[in-house]
Design a protein around this motif. Structure first.
Motif, mmCIF file in Angstrom:
data_model
loop_
_atom_site.group_PDB
_atom_site.id
_atom_site.type_symbol
_atom_site.label_atom_id
_atom_site.label_comp_id
_atom_site.label_asym_id
_atom_site.label_seq_id
_atom_site.Cartn_x
_atom_site.Cartn_y
_atom_site.Cartn_z
ATOM 1 N N SER A 192 0.825 -1.206 0.000
ATOM 2 C CA SER A 192 0.000 0.000 0.000
ATOM 3 C C SER A 192 0.858 1.254 0.000
ATOM 4 N N HIS A 249 -6.773 1.136 -10.420
ATOM 5 C CA HIS A 249 -6.272 1.121 -9.052
ATOM 6 C C HIS A 249 -5.508 2.403 -8.748
ATOM 7 N N LEU A 300 -6.505 5.591 -5.862
ATOM 8 C CA LEU A 300 -5.623 6.011 -4.769
ATOM 9 C C LEU A 300 -5.352 7.514 -4.779
ATOM 10 N N LEU A 316 1.074 4.243 -2.897
ATOM 11 C CA LEU A 316 0.835 5.665 -2.712
ATOM 12 C C LEU A 316 1.978 6.519 -3.254
ATOM 13 N N LYS A 361 -6.455 9.711 -1.717
ATOM 14 C CA LYS A 361 -5.661 9.485 -0.515
ATOM 15 C C LYS A 361 -4.296 10.143 -0.633
#
Length: 298
Positions: free
Chosen positions: A227, A271, A275, A231, A278
């Motif tokens: 993860s 995907h 993201l 990011l 965030k």
């Protein structure tokens, strides 16, 4: 048919102990557990591991002299295999009591090289849940195998399905040892090494059984290594390199439909976009640029 359970370990101590307990309490007890400690710094661990090996001759423990990292430790595990079938268990995941029995039954089919059993996802506290990404995985899996309880799939169809969206849960997957040692993990990858390994076996003619028997709990961490890499963009740089390799490899095999799916890599692009909010919230501007580039670059 003893099954090698390899446990490459570095991380949370309590979760590792829960993983070990889930292995040692399997209904089918014909397995060999090998723990390969990548040098996790905790002073309580030597006594714990000694108690395991003293009390159960199925358990073997080794500690690396220097930290090898995830990929390096996985490759070391392959050099320690002793039996015909193996699973490389996650040190924070849970085997349900029927896992070993389910895997053993699947490998009664002599053509099978890879087994993906049924999996449920748990969070940090052990509660079963289903994030959006795992709902997508379930959908892609159903499209690949249909309603069959124990489907055996091979060739371009499975390659195309997995490259469209990786629905495997690597720590739950069991492997024929001869297939996994023949190909090993590609050293250049730290996030997609499991998919790359499965793809190498599939391209070499290997077959996969997909069982609907739920026997494993995969722990989904909100701040896992993958993860964090996602990011800041590192995950997608690695994925793009892998997709480019797959395009070339699939074309050589004449798998043009799979090659087109690798070139498009729609789920990976999607995907990256999911993201973006965030990343903006965390003000990770270099990462945002990488995510957007990955999502829109041809």
């Amino acid at each position: 048919m003893t099954i090698d359970v390899m446990l490459p370990y570095y991380g949370d101590v309590a979760m590792m102990k829960a993983a070990v307990d889930s292995i040692l309490t399997q209904e089918d007890r014909d397995f060999r557990l090998t723990i390969v400690d990548d040098g996790y710094p905790d002073e309580t661990l030597p006594a714990y591991f000694k108690s395991l090996t003293d009390n159960d001759d199925r358990v073997r423990y080794l500690r690396n002299e220097k930290n090898l990292g995830a990929n390096g430790n996985y490759r070391k595990c392959l050099g320690l295999l002793e039996h015909d079938y193996t699973v490389i268990m996650g040190a924070d995941d849970i085997m349900l009591p029927n896992y070993i029995a389910t895997i053993r039954k699947a490998f009664l089919n002599p053509e099978v090289d890879i087994v993906q059993p049924g999996v449920e996802v748990i969070d940090e506290t052990g509660v079963v849940y289903e994030p959006l990404g795992d709902k997508v995985k379930a959908y892609l899996r159903r499209r690949a195998v249909g309603d069959a309880a124990d489907a055996v799939i091979a060739g371009e169809p499975i390659a195309k399905s997995l490259i469209t969206g990786d629905w495997l849960y690597f720590p739950s997957v069991a492997w024929r040892s001869s297939a996994i040692t023949k190909h090993s993990f590609r050293q250049q990858y730290d996030v997609v090494q499991d998919l790359a390994l499965a793809m190498d076996i599939i391209m070499d003619g290997g077959k996969m059984m997909v069982s609907d028997t739920v026997c494993f709990q995969y722990r989904r961490h909100r701040e896992s290594d993958s993860s964090v890499r996602a990011l800041d963009g590192r995950r997608f740089a690695e994925e793009r390199a892998f997709f480019d390799e797959c395009v070339r490899d699939f074309r050589k095999l004449g798998w043009n439909s799979a090659a087109n799916a690798a070139q498009a890599h729609f789920s990976s692009r999607l995907h990256a976009l999911t993201l973006a909010p965030k990343v903006i919230q965390k003000r990770m501007w270099p990462g945002l640029k990488k995510l957007v580039t990955h999502a829109v670059k041809p």
